[in-house]
Design an enzyme around this catalytic site. Structure first.
Site, short mmCIF file in Angstrom:
data_model
loop_
_atom_site.label_atom_id
_atom_site.label_comp_id
_atom_site.label_asym_id
_atom_site.label_seq_id
_atom_site.Cartn_x
_atom_site.Cartn_y
_atom_site.Cartn_z
N HIS A 18 0.84 -1.21 0.00
CA HIS A 18 0.00 0.00 0.00
C HIS A 18 0.87 1.26 0.00
O HIS A 18 1.19 1.81 1.05
CB HIS A 18 -0.91 -0.04 1.23
N HIS A 32 1.44 5.11 -1.95
CA HIS A 32 0.97 6.14 -2.90
C HIS A 32 2.20 6.81 -3.51
O HIS A 32 2.98 7.46 -2.79
CB HIS A 32 0.10 7.17 -2.18
N LEU A 33 2.38 6.66 -4.81
CA LEU A 33 3.57 7.23 -5.47
C LEU A 33 3.26 8.54 -6.20
O LEU A 33 4.18 9.24 -6.62
CB LEU A 33 4.19 6.21 -6.44
N ARG A 34 1.99 8.86 -6.37
CA ARG A 34 1.54 10.18 -6.88
C ARG A 34 1.86 10.47 -8.35
O ARG A 34 1.55 11.56 -8.82
CB ARG A 34 2.09 11.33 -6.03
N ASN A 87 -4.90 5.84 -7.00
CA ASN A 87 -5.54 7.17 -6.95
C ASN A 87 -4.60 8.28 -7.43
O ASN A 87 -4.38 9.27 -6.75
CB ASN A 87 -6.10 7.48 -5.55
N ASP A 95 -8.71 2.70 -3.29
CA ASP A 95 -8.23 3.30 -2.03
C ASP A 95 -8.24 4.82 -2.05
O ASP A 95 -7.87 5.47 -3.02
CB ASP A 95 -6.83 2.83 -1.68
N ASP A 120 0.78 2.57 3.78
CA ASP A 120 -0.10 3.67 3.35
C ASP A 120 0.72 4.97 3.23
O ASP A 120 0.23 6.06 3.58
CB ASP A 120 -1.30 3.85 4.28
N PRO A 174 -5.61 14.11 4.07
CA PRO A 174 -5.21 13.07 5.02
C PRO A 174 -4.04 12.26 4.46
O PRO A 174 -3.96 12.02 3.26
CB PRO A 174 -6.47 12.20 5.12
N GLY A 175 -3.14 11.85 5.32
CA GLY A 175 -2.06 10.96 4.89
C GLY A 175 -0.73 11.32 5.50
O GLY A 175 -0.49 12.47 5.88
O1 DOR Z 1 -4.78 9.04 4.69
C1 DOR Z 1 -4.98 8.61 3.56
N1 DOR Z 1 -4.32 9.11 2.50
N2 DOR Z 1 -5.88 7.63 3.39
C2 DOR Z 1 -6.26 7.22 2.16
O2 DOR Z 1 -7.08 6.35 2.07
C3 DOR Z 1 -5.69 7.85 0.96
C4 DOR Z 1 -4.40 8.46 1.22
C5 DOR Z 1 -3.95 9.41 0.16
O3 DOR Z 1 -4.04 9.09 -1.05
O4 DOR Z 1 -3.42 10.48 0.50
ZN ZN Z 2 -7.19 4.11 2.20
#
Ligand code: DOR
Ligand code: ZN
Length: 424
Positions: free
Chosen positions: A55, A57-59, A89, A149, A302, A320-321
């Site tokens: 999990h 996120h590489l953006r 995403n 996600d 994550d 968030p993240g």
């Molecule tokens: O905190 C989060 N950030 N939860 C997620 O489900 C997505 C992620 C994000 O893409 O920044």
């Molecule tokens: Zn998530």
């Protein structure tokens, strides 16, 4: 890279066992003549199978200011990872063969970890129509995990159809379990702290209700479900029940949900804003126990990099993240202790199995692919966001002293990290 193809890792402890030498040659852990090999002094170091993150996120494409496939891959290698699964995403969303192939190709070009793209379940993550799951599965990226996600696949009929579709080729649906109506306007965990701060709450039941529904759907269909970032004690109980019934479900927990509580929100520092939110200590305790007893299968980061303007603003407007790749092993070590076999299971073998990454998750013993990481468990380090290889700075651990340090990482026999520094 003109590095030699032969390394002798001297005096290393494989997963805490008595010291030995490991010869690395032609991409595998070898036996035989070490003549001419470059010596890596591994006195006091522990060798683990290269970590696998399910999990990340590489953006890229779309938010290369926050992270790129290359910068995220470097952060991963520095964290001891040899493979990461890239969440869908992005912008555009990874909902076609074209986008997943692009991410896969960028990963190969960076060459620091194996980047395995995750495909979206629904077109544009909109939760309305199934994406081209088959085309992504048969593409060069060979997608096996599908996830919206960031969003929950909340329509039960769509979720059912997605589970049915991927069953044919052994795929898995990774669910972000969040009942959207129950979390409208939510800013943090619904509980005593939220009441005190006057922030709208994200109730535990919003996660638990979706997991309960989805394990029943997975059982009905006979397909595979993976639950992302489990965050509550109640979710653990639902999973325990489902696993006892033989449902094909696996689950992950993040390092931040294993360490931090919702009390952090009292700082109003958006670095602690994450989805699902940080929970009370009783949930943290239940998650730690579930990770030990196996109801939760894996630790997944994550890793969610965000640009400064998306994080250094008012809590309500912040995305968030949190960053995770460079600190996950240290936090897991602090939670599980030096149980190297368990750490290898939760951070490498099990995630490799779930993702179907056959070349990963093998203990570094003769004959295995040389995907491994060397850790100094005695080292302590103070987390400095400015030192991160990520393009973003949103680590919630700034200033904290964490145990353990990744000294070297090898991907198919080639070092990606040496002396704690990225090789390229
Ligand atoms: O905190 C989060 N950030 N939860 C997620 O489900 C997505 C992620 C994000 O893409 O920044
Ligand atoms: Zn998530």
């Amino acid at each position: 890279m003109n590095a030699p193809h032969k390394y002798l890792i001297k005096g290393v402890s494989v997963l805490g066992r008595p010291k030995t030498d490991l010869l690395i040659q032609d991409g595998v852990v070898a036996e035989g003549d070490a003549k001419g090999a470059e010596v890596v002094d591994a006195d006091g170091l522990v060798a683990l199978p290269g970590l696998v993150d399910l999990h990340t996120h590489l953006r890229e494409p779309g938010r290369e200011d926050a992270e790129t496939v290359e910068s995220g891959s470097r952060a991963a290698a520095l964290g001891g990872y040899t493979a990461v699964c890239a969440m869908a995403n992005t912008s555009p969303v990874a909902d076609t063969a074209g986008v997943v192939e692009q991410v896969y190709r960028l990963g190969r070009e960076a060459g620091l970890v194996d980047v395995q793209p995750i495909g979206a379940v629904t077109v544009g993550l909109a939760g309305e129509r199934l994406a081209e799951l088959g085309a992504m599965a048969t593409s060069a990226a060979a997608v096996r995990i599908f996830s919206d996600d960031g969003h929950c696949v909340s329509d039960p009929k769509l979720m059912r159809r997605a589970l049915e579709y991927v069953k044919a080729f052994g795929g898995v649906i990774a669910q972000h379990a969040e009942e959207p109506r129950l979390t409208e306007g939510a800013q943090m965990h619904e509980g005593e702290v939220a009441t005190r701060l006057g922030l709208t709450g994200w109730p535990a039941v919003a996660e638990e209700a979706i997991i309960a529904r989805d394990v029943l759907l997975a059982e009905h269909v006979g397909s595979r479900l993976h639950v992302c970032h489990v965050s509550t004690a109640g979710s653990v109980e639902v999973l325990r029940h489902a696993k006892a019934r033989g449902v094909r479900v696996t689950a992950e927990v993040t390092p931040h949900h294993l360490l931090l509580t919702d009390e952090r929100a009292t700082s109003y520092d958006p670095v602690f804003k994450v989805n699902p939110p940080l929970r009370p200590a009783s949930d943290v305790e239940a998650l730690r126990k579930a990770l030990k007893d196996g109801v939760i299968d894996i630790v997944a980061t994550d890793h969610a990099p965000h640009a400064v303007e998306d994080k250094e603003c008012e809590w309500a407007y912040a995305r968030p993240g949190m960053l995770g790749l460079e600190t996950a092993l240290s936090i897991t070590l602090s939670v599980l202790g030096e149980d190297w076999d368990l750490i290898a299971e939760r951070m490498s073998r099990a995630p490799a199995r779930i993702a179907g990454l056959d070349g990963h998750g093998h203990d570094p013993v003769p004959g295995a692919p040389a995907n491994l990481t060397l850790v100094d468990p005695a080292a302590r380090r103070v987390v400095d966001p400015a030192e991160s290889a990520s393009r973003s700075r949103n680590t919630p651990y700034a200033g904290m002293t964490l145990p353990g340090r990744v000294v070297a990482t090898f991907l198919r026999g080639t070092p990606t990290v040496l002396d704690g520094k990225a090789v390229k």
